[in-house]
Write a protein that holds these residues in place. Sequence first.
Motif, PDB file in Angstrom:
ATOM      1  N   GLN A 120       0.826  -1.208   0.000  1.00 53.21           N
ATOM      2  CA  GLN A 120       0.000   0.000   0.000  1.00 53.21           C
ATOM      3  C   GLN A 120       0.859   1.255   0.000  1.00 53.21           C
ATOM      4  OE1 GLN A 120      -2.312  -0.799   3.519  1.00 53.21           O
ATOM      5  NE2 GLN A 120      -3.891  -1.949   2.412  1.00 53.21           N
ATOM      6  N   ARG A 121       1.972   1.211   0.712  1.00 55.54           N
ATOM      7  CA  ARG A 121       2.866   2.366   0.743  1.00 55.54           C
ATOM      8  C   ARG A 121       3.478   2.608  -0.637  1.00 55.54           C
ATOM      9  NH1 ARG A 121       7.501   1.682   4.896  1.00 55.54           N
ATOM     10  NH2 ARG A 121       5.760   1.603   6.373  1.00 55.54           N
ATOM     11  N   THR A 122       3.853   1.529  -1.317  1.00 48.96           N
ATOM     12  CA  THR A 122       4.395   1.664  -2.673  1.00 48.96           C
ATOM     13  C   THR A 122       3.372   2.309  -3.604  1.00 48.96           C
ATOM     14  OG1 THR A 122       5.874  -0.233  -2.390  1.00 48.96           O
ATOM     15  CG2 THR A 122       5.317   0.396  -4.654  1.00 48.96           C
ATOM     16  N   ALA A 123       2.123   1.865  -3.500  1.00 47.79           N
ATOM     17  CA  ALA A 123       1.061   2.442  -4.330  1.00 47.79           C
ATOM     18  C   ALA A 123       0.826   3.907  -3.972  1.00 47.79           C
ATOM     19  CB  ALA A 123      -0.224   1.633  -4.166  1.00 47.79           C
ATOM     20  N   MET A 124       0.885   4.234  -2.683  1.00 47.48           N
ATOM     21  CA  MET A 124       0.698   5.621  -2.249  1.00 47.48           C
ATOM     22  C   MET A 124       1.798   6.511  -2.805  1.00 47.48           C
ATOM     23  SD  MET A 124       0.888   7.092   1.667  1.00 47.48           S
ATOM     24  CE  MET A 124       2.640   6.655   1.752  1.00 47.48           C
ATOM     25  N   VAL A 125       3.038   6.076  -2.718  1.00 45.33           N
ATOM     26  CA  VAL A 125       4.157   6.866  -3.232  1.00 45.33           C
ATOM     27  C   VAL A 125       4.022   7.071  -4.735  1.00 45.33           C
ATOM     28  CG1 VAL A 125       6.649   6.820  -3.653  1.00 45.33           C
ATOM     29  CG2 VAL A 125       5.753   6.313  -1.369  1.00 45.33           C
ATOM     30  N   ALA A 126       3.603   6.023  -5.435  1.00 47.19           N
ATOM     31  CA  ALA A 126       3.420   6.151  -6.884  1.00 47.19           C
ATOM     32  C   ALA A 126       2.325   7.163  -7.206  1.00 47.19           C
ATOM     33  CB  ALA A 126       3.087   4.788  -7.487  1.00 47.19           C
ATOM     34  N   GLU A 127       1.250   7.160  -6.431  1.00 45.11           N
ATOM     35  CA  GLU A 127       0.175   8.137  -6.656  1.00 45.11           C
ATOM     36  C   GLU A 127       0.666   9.550  -6.395  1.00 45.11           C
ATOM     37  OE1 GLU A 127      -4.445   9.075  -5.333  1.00 45.11           O
ATOM     38  OE2 GLU A 127      -3.145   7.907  -3.993  1.00 45.11           O
ATOM     39  N   PHE A 128       1.382   9.736  -5.303  1.00 45.05           N
ATOM     40  CA  PHE A 128       1.906  11.073  -5.006  1.00 45.05           C
ATOM     41  C   PHE A 128       2.872  11.540  -6.097  1.00 45.05           C
ATOM     42  CE2 PHE A 128       1.340  10.454  -0.143  1.00 45.05           C
ATOM     43  CZ  PHE A 128      -0.005  10.747  -0.264  1.00 45.05           C
ATOM     44  N   ASP A 129       3.679  10.615  -6.596  1.00 49.69           N
ATOM     45  CA  ASP A 129       4.639  10.966  -7.635  1.00 49.69           C
ATOM     46  C   ASP A 129       3.937  11.420  -8.907  1.00 49.69           C
ATOM     47  OD1 ASP A 129       7.586  10.755  -8.584  1.00 49.69           O
ATOM     48  OD2 ASP A 129       6.471   9.629 -10.105  1.00 49.69           O
ATOM     49  N   SER A 130       2.837  10.747  -9.252  1.00 50.57           N
ATOM     50  CA  SER A 130       2.170  11.061 -10.519  1.00 50.57           C
ATOM     51  C   SER A 130       1.180  12.208 -10.411  1.00 50.57           C
ATOM     52  CB  SER A 130       1.451   9.818 -11.052  1.00 50.57           C
ATOM     53  OG  SER A 130       0.409   9.415 -10.167  1.00 50.57           O
ATOM     54  N   ARG A 131       0.530  12.364  -9.246  1.00 52.19           N
ATOM     55  CA  ARG A 131      -0.546  13.352  -9.132  1.00 52.19           C
ATOM     56  C   ARG A 131      -0.143  14.630  -8.407  1.00 52.19           C
ATOM     57  NH1 ARG A 131      -5.856  11.023  -6.667  1.00 52.19           N
ATOM     58  NH2 ARG A 131      -6.780  12.746  -7.848  1.00 52.19           N
ATOM     59  N   VAL A 132       0.764  14.516  -7.450  1.00 52.79           N
ATOM     60  CA  VAL A 132       1.075  15.666  -6.601  1.00 52.79           C
ATOM     61  C   VAL A 132       2.387  16.334  -7.007  1.00 52.79           C
ATOM     62  CG1 VAL A 132       1.448  16.448  -4.236  1.00 52.79           C
ATOM     63  CG2 VAL A 132      -0.174  14.585  -4.697  1.00 52.79           C
ATOM     64  N   LEU A 133       3.417  15.546  -7.256  1.00 51.53           N
ATOM     65  CA  LEU A 133       4.728  16.121  -7.580  1.00 51.53           C
ATOM     66  C   LEU A 133       4.665  17.135  -8.718  1.00 51.53           C
ATOM     67  CD1 LEU A 133       7.641  15.837  -6.507  1.00 51.53           C
ATOM     68  CD2 LEU A 133       8.033  14.156  -8.319  1.00 51.53           C
ATOM     69  N   PRO A 134       3.915  16.876  -9.813  1.00 49.75           N
ATOM     70  CA  PRO A 134       3.869  17.870 -10.896  1.00 49.75           C
ATOM     71  C   PRO A 134       3.237  19.204 -10.507  1.00 49.75           C
ATOM     72  CG  PRO A 134       3.153  15.716 -11.680  1.00 49.75           C
ATOM     73  CD  PRO A 134       3.218  15.633 -10.182  1.00 49.75           C
ATOM     74  N   LEU A 135       2.498  19.249  -9.382  1.00 49.45           N
ATOM     75  CA  LEU A 135       1.858  20.490  -8.953  1.00 49.45           C
ATOM     76  C   LEU A 135       2.808  21.401  -8.180  1.00 49.45           C
ATOM     77  CD1 LEU A 135      -1.568  19.061  -7.697  1.00 49.45           C
ATOM     78  CD2 LEU A 135      -0.992  19.933  -9.976  1.00 49.45           C
ATOM     79  N   LEU A 136       3.967  20.894  -7.791  1.00 42.06           N
ATOM     80  CA  LEU A 136       4.920  21.677  -7.012  1.00 42.06           C
ATOM     81  C   LEU A 136       5.788  22.523  -7.940  1.00 42.06           C
ATOM     82  CD1 LEU A 136       6.114  18.985  -4.439  1.00 42.06           C
ATOM     83  CD2 LEU A 136       4.135  20.508  -4.314  1.00 42.06           C
ATOM     84  N   PRO A 137       6.319  23.639  -7.449  1.00 45.35           N
ATOM     85  CA  PRO A 137       7.247  24.439  -8.266  1.00 45.35           C
ATOM     86  C   PRO A 137       8.420  23.581  -8.735  1.00 45.35           C
ATOM     87  CG  PRO A 137       6.622  25.620  -6.272  1.00 45.35           C
ATOM     88  CD  PRO A 137       6.076  24.236  -6.117  1.00 45.35           C
ATOM     89  N   ALA A 138       8.864  23.804  -9.948  1.00 42.89           N
ATOM     90  CA  ALA A 138       9.905  22.965 -10.544  1.00 42.89           C
ATOM     91  C   ALA A 138      11.145  22.890  -9.672  1.00 42.89           C
ATOM     92  CB  ALA A 138      10.252  23.493 -11.939  1.00 42.89           C
ATOM     93  N   GLU A 139      11.501  24.006  -9.035  1.00 41.51           N
ATOM     94  CA  GLU A 139      12.736  24.034  -8.250  1.00 41.51           C
ATOM     95  C   GLU A 139      12.615  23.279  -6.921  1.00 41.51           C
ATOM     96  OE1 GLU A 139      10.404  27.790  -7.153  1.00 41.51           O
ATOM     97  OE2 GLU A 139      10.843  26.595  -8.961  1.00 41.51           O
ATOM     98  N   ARG A 140      11.402  22.856  -6.549  1.00 38.23           N
ATOM     99  CA  ARG A 140      11.196  22.113  -5.292  1.00 38.23           C
ATOM    100  C   ARG A 140      10.974  20.626  -5.528  1.00 38.23           C
ATOM    101  NH1 ARG A 140       9.762  25.590  -1.266  1.00 38.23           N
ATOM    102  NH2 ARG A 140      10.536  23.906   0.065  1.00 38.23           N
ATOM    103  N   ARG A 141      10.871  20.217  -6.771  1.00 35.63           N
ATOM    104  CA  ARG A 141      10.495  18.822  -7.040  1.00 35.63           C
ATOM    105  C   ARG A 141      11.594  17.841  -6.679  1.00 35.63           C
ATOM    106  NH1 ARG A 141       7.767  20.099 -12.925  1.00 35.63           N
ATOM    107  NH2 ARG A 141       6.136  21.498 -12.101  1.00 35.63           N
ATOM    108  N   GLU A 142      12.844  18.240  -6.791  1.00 35.64           N
ATOM    109  CA  GLU A 142      13.920  17.311  -6.471  1.00 35.64           C
ATOM    110  C   GLU A 142      13.894  16.924  -4.995  1.00 35.64           C
ATOM    111  OE1 GLU A 142      18.810  16.876  -6.777  1.00 35.64           O
ATOM    112  OE2 GLU A 142      17.793  18.644  -7.597  1.00 35.64           O
ATOM    113  N   SER A 143      13.757  17.918  -4.117  1.00 37.00           N
ATOM    114  CA  SER A 143      13.704  17.608  -2.682  1.00 37.00           C
ATOM    115  C   SER A 143      12.423  16.859  -2.331  1.00 37.00           C
ATOM    116  CB  SER A 143      13.819  18.886  -1.854  1.00 37.00           C
ATOM    117  OG  SER A 143      12.771  19.788  -2.153  1.00 37.00           O
TER     118      SER A 143
END
Length: 262
Positions: A120-143
């Motif tokens: 479940q944690r793996t699936a959660m991380v994958a969802e955050f990576d695909s749905r949430v990470l792109p919404l963050l400012p480009a310069e903050r995505r690495e951290s």
Amino acid sequence: MTSLPSLTSFSEGWDSEARLVEGRWVERRPRRPEVARQLHTEVRLLPWLAPQLPLPVPAPTVTCTEPLLVRHELVPGEALTTPDVAQARRLGGFLCALHAADPAEAVRRGTPPAERVREQRTAMVAEFDSRVLPLLPAERRESAAALLAEVAALPAHTLVHGDLGPEHILTRDGELTGVIDFGDVHIGDPAIDLAWALNGTPPAFADALATAYAASPQLRQRALVWHQLGPWHEVTHGLDLDDAEIVRGGVDGILDRLDDGT
């Protein structure tokens, strides 16, 4: 003529309908099939767990199977609002006892095991990576991506509450009176139960709890990771509701908590 029992409805919950009966009993009905499974786990787990803990917790029993209805004695008190050092020490002792409970026996009683939690944690991380990470400012995505990688690697070996915040810690006259809402109980990382307690409270409270729990620097760092992850759930919740305000608040929270880790 027999009088009807006194009933009081609680605020509407996402998982269950709950009501207070005769000022003493809490009755809960599941809203969805997966919640019924969760309630059955609580019925099997919590009466076994409760005697091992230094604070009261709900210990439900089944009063009707179809439709499912469970009942437990009311744990008195109000949500914690002004945490102090004495409460921190008491909560630290509670968490020590909870995390010392036998995980194998907890799994036999229906608690989600480590293998399922990791999936479940793996699936959660994958969802955050695909749905949430792109919404963050480009310069903050690495951290932010580095945080998700840390989450994916966190351990899972201890019985944990899974959602320990001030709304689930009850007090009366300044004393802790109980801990409620074990709907997210699982075999996981004990640091998840320290996330709010060490990072969302006054420093004196956090230090007293860390001392009472004997929290290592490594455990405290993992607790910070879980704390930083909290607003990611808010973003996906907002996306599911198509609520731009919730999404914006979640994104702001992610950025603020990432700063806490630098």
